[in-house]
Write a protein that holds these residues in place. Structure first.
Motif, PDB file in Angstrom:
ATOM      1  N   LEU A   1       0.904  -1.607   0.234  1.00 31.47           N
ATOM      2  CA  LEU A   1      -0.065  -0.046   0.145  1.00 31.47           C
ATOM      3  C   LEU A   1       1.128   1.379   0.029  1.00 31.47           C
ATOM      4  O   LEU A   1       2.235   1.161   0.752  1.00 31.47           O
ATOM      5  CB  LEU A   1      -1.347   0.202   1.276  1.00 31.47           C
ATOM      6  CG  LEU A   1      -1.853  -1.292   1.967  1.00 31.47           C
ATOM      7  CD1 LEU A   1      -2.492  -0.828   2.589  1.00 31.47           C
ATOM      8  CD2 LEU A   1      -2.536  -1.030   0.306  1.00 31.47           C
ATOM      9  N   ILE A   2       0.432   2.511  -0.709  1.00 36.12           N
ATOM     10  CA  ILE A   2       1.188   3.206  -0.850  1.00 36.12           C
ATOM     11  C   ILE A   2       0.721   4.410   0.038  1.00 36.12           C
ATOM     12  O   ILE A   2      -0.916   4.584  -0.030  1.00 36.12           O
ATOM     13  CB  ILE A   2       1.935   4.309  -1.665  1.00 36.12           C
ATOM     14  CG1 ILE A   2       0.004   4.424  -3.199  1.00 36.12           C
ATOM     15  CG2 ILE A   2       2.680   3.065  -2.419  1.00 36.12           C
ATOM     16  CD1 ILE A   2      -0.037   5.201  -2.953  1.00 36.12           C
ATOM     17  N   ASN A   3       0.823   5.668   0.316  1.00 38.56           N
ATOM     18  CA  ASN A   3       0.184   6.133   1.660  1.00 38.56           C
ATOM     19  C   ASN A   3      -0.301   7.927   0.299  1.00 38.56           C
ATOM     20  O   ASN A   3       1.216   8.514   0.519  1.00 38.56           O
ATOM     21  CB  ASN A   3       0.795   6.366   2.784  1.00 38.56           C
ATOM     22  CG  ASN A   3      -0.351   7.739   3.376  1.00 38.56           C
ATOM     23  OD1 ASN A   3      -1.507   8.073   3.191  1.00 38.56           O
ATOM     24  ND2 ASN A   3       0.044   7.706   5.324  1.00 38.56           N
TER      25      ASN A   3
ATOM     26  N   TYR B   1      -3.486   3.510  -1.312  1.00 35.69           N
ATOM     27  CA  TYR B   1      -4.060   2.881  -2.145  1.00 35.69           C
ATOM     28  C   TYR B   1      -3.238   1.649  -2.459  1.00 35.69           C
ATOM     29  O   TYR B   1      -1.911   1.533  -2.026  1.00 35.69           O
ATOM     30  CB  TYR B   1      -3.690   3.938  -2.935  1.00 35.69           C
ATOM     31  CG  TYR B   1      -4.610   5.079  -3.158  1.00 35.69           C
ATOM     32  CD1 TYR B   1      -6.440   4.996  -4.031  1.00 35.69           C
ATOM     33  CD2 TYR B   1      -4.370   6.384  -2.529  1.00 35.69           C
ATOM     34  CE1 TYR B   1      -6.942   6.331  -3.695  1.00 35.69           C
ATOM     35  CE2 TYR B   1      -4.858   6.839  -2.165  1.00 35.69           C
ATOM     36  CZ  TYR B   1      -6.123   7.131  -2.827  1.00 35.69           C
ATOM     37  OH  TYR B   1      -7.519   8.045  -2.690  1.00 35.69           O
ATOM     38  N   SER B   2      -4.086   0.675  -3.084  1.00 37.28           N
ATOM     39  CA  SER B   2      -2.801  -0.726  -3.209  1.00 37.28           C
ATOM     40  C   SER B   2      -2.344  -0.707  -3.700  1.00 37.28           C
ATOM     41  O   SER B   2      -3.236   0.112  -5.631  1.00 37.28           O
ATOM     42  CB  SER B   2      -3.827  -2.139  -3.313  1.00 37.28           C
ATOM     43  OG  SER B   2      -4.462  -2.047  -4.739  1.00 37.28           O
TER      44      SER B   2
ATOM     45  N   LEU C   1      -8.261  -0.458  -2.243  1.00 32.18           N
ATOM     46  CA  LEU C   1      -7.469  -1.953  -2.570  1.00 32.18           C
ATOM     47  C   LEU C   1      -8.202  -2.340  -4.306  1.00 32.18           C
ATOM     48  O   LEU C   1      -9.445  -2.468  -4.214  1.00 32.18           O
ATOM     49  CB  LEU C   1      -7.941  -3.603  -1.465  1.00 32.18           C
ATOM     50  CG  LEU C   1      -7.396  -2.764  -0.502  1.00 32.18           C
ATOM     51  CD1 LEU C   1      -7.756  -3.704   0.891  1.00 32.18           C
ATOM     52  CD2 LEU C   1      -5.334  -2.084  -0.250  1.00 32.18           C
ATOM     53  N   ASP C   2      -7.648  -3.316  -4.718  1.00 29.16           N
ATOM     54  CA  ASP C   2      -7.510  -3.818  -5.914  1.00 29.16           C
ATOM     55  C   ASP C   2      -7.160  -5.581  -6.140  1.00 29.16           C
ATOM     56  O   ASP C   2      -6.524  -5.656  -5.699  1.00 29.16           O
ATOM     57  CB  ASP C   2      -7.021  -3.341  -7.204  1.00 29.16           C
ATOM     58  CG  ASP C   2      -7.318  -3.771  -8.700  1.00 29.16           C
ATOM     59  OD1 ASP C   2      -7.831  -5.435  -8.723  1.00 29.16           O
ATOM     60  OD2 ASP C   2      -7.242  -3.276  -9.653  1.00 29.16           O
ATOM     61  N   ILE C   3      -8.224  -6.065  -5.775  1.00 32.90           N
ATOM     62  CA  ILE C   3      -8.374  -7.533  -5.923  1.00 32.90           C
ATOM     63  C   ILE C   3      -6.686  -7.988  -6.944  1.00 32.90           C
ATOM     64  O   ILE C   3      -6.197  -9.279  -6.370  1.00 32.90           O
ATOM     65  CB  ILE C   3      -8.907  -8.456  -6.104  1.00 32.90           C
ATOM     66  CG1 ILE C   3      -8.876  -9.523  -5.596  1.00 32.90           C
ATOM     67  CG2 ILE C   3     -10.123  -8.332  -7.108  1.00 32.90           C
ATOM     68  CD1 ILE C   3     -10.341 -11.300  -5.325  1.00 32.90           C
ATOM     69  N   TYR C   4      -6.713  -7.598  -8.223  1.00 38.82           N
ATOM     70  CA  TYR C   4      -6.028  -8.085  -8.426  1.00 38.82           C
ATOM     71  C   TYR C   4      -4.199  -8.102  -8.979  1.00 38.82           C
ATOM     72  O   TYR C   4      -3.380  -8.491  -9.545  1.00 38.82           O
ATOM     73  CB  TYR C   4      -6.085  -7.226 -10.135  1.00 38.82           C
ATOM     74  CG  TYR C   4      -7.567  -8.151 -11.105  1.00 38.82           C
ATOM     75  CD1 TYR C   4      -7.008  -9.293 -11.609  1.00 38.82           C
ATOM     76  CD2 TYR C   4      -8.327  -6.994 -10.604  1.00 38.82           C
ATOM     77  CE1 TYR C   4      -9.026  -9.655 -12.231  1.00 38.82           C
ATOM     78  CE2 TYR C   4      -9.823  -8.024 -11.237  1.00 38.82           C
ATOM     79  CZ  TYR C   4     -10.121  -9.161 -11.166  1.00 38.82           C
ATOM     80  OH  TYR C   4     -10.981  -9.737 -12.359  1.00 38.82           O
TER      81      TYR C   4
END
Length: 505
Positions: A321-323, A329-330, A372-375
């Motif tokens: 994750l980035i802040n 955000y993933s 988040l994005d599952i991919y």
């Protein structure tokens, strides 16, 4: 009420001929009270209405107008009905047949108005525009929230532009102006601003300003000149200030009810198109007609738009994750230790590794959220399928119906599959595209052959067919160059002597 001539007669009888008030009242047929008033005041008599006159046109609508003005007391102060807005609503909603002046006179008795006075100015076509922010209230998904509205107005034609944003940050400031230039189909030579911190870093004496570096880059891209108003002199921004008020009173009354900013801005563009038919005071033509004259004088838009974003270096944590701006955000787990850059636009956030964008998310303006994005986590989920039911990216994922149906069918004992095989199907989406994989899953379900290998076969076949298919239209564009048979002997000789294929061979 006596007329001014009768008052003069009474005063002459009293002062010149020395008649008493009683004598004058008896002679002229007035009461002594009326005679005394005439004697004490020589001015033109004023009429005072003691009883309200009937108004057949307005009377049926007075209760409606009163209700609107009463409801306005609970609405934002700058988004309340004006007399003009009351008139337009009566016409459109109740088929009012009276004139606007009648409505204005009635509303003015209920709600006194104040009108500011400005020095009249005149501008050349394409020379100037003014830009500023305004705030309005809307019901967004039935919740009353403030929205920030960027307003720009061409000074010659009066053509306006407005766009609503969730914030007044610099990326929204640039994006709104970019959209305004596209709406005007050109760039004005000079734009006037208030001393907003998005453009001005420091205000010096007079009109000297130290501007923000990002604003200078934006201005340099479009090549217009900037002009900043003197502090505490809002009249210098009179055109855009009037647009801000007009926008609130006409575009946001009654308070709009929308589900998204996209819907709100579509509504605003529709109102702007309607305003093209409006005639501005002091001009004999409509806003749209004046803009057609001004459009040719505007500077040409650059071939590429300005990148309306803020850019910051970031580093991913151990959760990939980035802040940014108080949210996480993933990114794909493969880039967990790379040097990354976040590019934050108004509506999206992009994360880049070098020149390659590796993740794109819808921007979130709440705080403390994980987007988040599952991919991004598929490689880890394939290694650890037991974490699938508990993984936060999976729980956030709004699984499409075909995926859910495929997973249910895959989990049946007859198919012998499970979560691990389902994750392998999801991984195909990163290679062949989500739409192609979804189509393959539907076909596999219709064939009742539910496994990852069948989906792989189907997407491979579709990918091959897409590469090999040549449409009939494309065939017409193929040019076949016929050989020159007269050069056959020459080519044959070159083959013998020039190292080509010889006759002996």
């Amino acid at each position: 009420m006596i007329q001014v001539e009768e008052k003069e007669t009474i005063r002459r009888l009293y002062f010149n001929q020395r008649h008493s008030i009683r004598e004058i009242a008896k002679e002229r047929g007035h009461s002594r009270k009326t005679v005394r008033k005439a004697v004490s005041d020589a001015s033109v008599p004023e009429y005072h209405l003691n009883k309200t006159r009937p108004s057949p046109i307005m009377d049926p609508f007075k209760a409606i107008i009163g209700q609107w003005l009463e409801e306005d007391k609970s609405q934002p102060p700058k988004q309340r009905h004006t007399a003009h807005r009351v008139y337009t609503r009566l016409v459109s909603e109740y088929n009012f047949s009276g004139c606007e002046r009648t409505v204005r006179q009635y509303v003015s008795r209920l709600k006194p108005t104040f009108r500011e006075i400005y020095i009249p100015l005149e501008f050349d076509p394409g020379s100037d525009a003014q830009c500023d922010w305004g705030e309005a209230m809307v019901y967004m998904k039935d919740k009353l929230v403030p929205v920030q509205v960027l307003c720009m107005k061409l000074s010659y034609s009066g053509k306006p532009f407005v766009e609503a944003f969730p914030t007044q940050r610099q990326e929204a400031f640039f994006e709104g102006q970019h959209q305004a230039f596209s709406w005007f189909q050109g760039v004005p030579a000079r734009i006037g601003y208030d001393n907003l911190t998005l453009a001005v870093q420091k205000v010096f004496r007079g009109r000297n300003r130290q501007e923000q570096q990002a604003f200078i880059a934006f201005r340099s891209h479009y090549l217009f000149e900037s002009h900043f108003a003197m502090p505490h002199h809002p009249q210098e921004q009179g055109r855009v200030e009037s647009l801000v008020g007009y926008m609130r009173r006409n575009y946001f009354v009654p308070v709009p009810r929308v589900d998204s900013f996209e819907e709100l801005n579509c509504m605003l563009l529709s109102r702007l198109r309607e305003d093209d038919r409006r005639t501005v005071e002091g001009k004999d033509i409509s806003i749209g007609e004046a803009w057609e004259q001004e459009k040719a004088k505007l500077m040409t838009l650059p071939l590429l738009p300005h990148r309306c974003c803020v850019t910051n270096p970031v580093k991913a944590n151990h959760l990939s994750l980035i802040n940014f701006d108080g949210n996480h955000y993933s990114i794909p787990v493969e880039y967990g230790i790379s040097r990354l850059t976040v590019q934050a636009y108004v509506w999206r956030v992009e994360v880049a590794c070098g020149d390659r964008v590796i993740a794109t998310h819808e921007r979130c303006y709440r705080k403390g959220q994980d987007i988040l994005d599952i991919y991004h986590y598929l490689p880890l989920l394939i290694q650890r399928p037991g974490a699938f039911p508990y993984a936060k990216p999976v729980r956030q994922w709004q699984m499409p119906a075909v995926y859910r149906e495929f997973l249910t069918a895959l989990s049946q004992p007859a198919n012998g599959g499970g979560v691990r095989e389902f994750l392998q199907v999801l991984a195909l989406g990163r290679i062949y595209g989500l739409e192609n994989v979804e189509q393959a899953m539907r076909q596999a379900l219709s064939e009742n052959i539910v496994n990852a290998e069948r989906v792989r076969q189907l997407v491979n076949r579709e990918s091959y067919n897409a590469r090999m298919t040549v449409t009939q239209d494309n065939l017409y564009q193929v040019k076949v160059i016929l050989p020159d048979l007269g050069r056959f002997d020459e080519l044959r000789l070159v083959g013998v002597t020039g190292g080509g294929i010889s006759n002996e061979q």
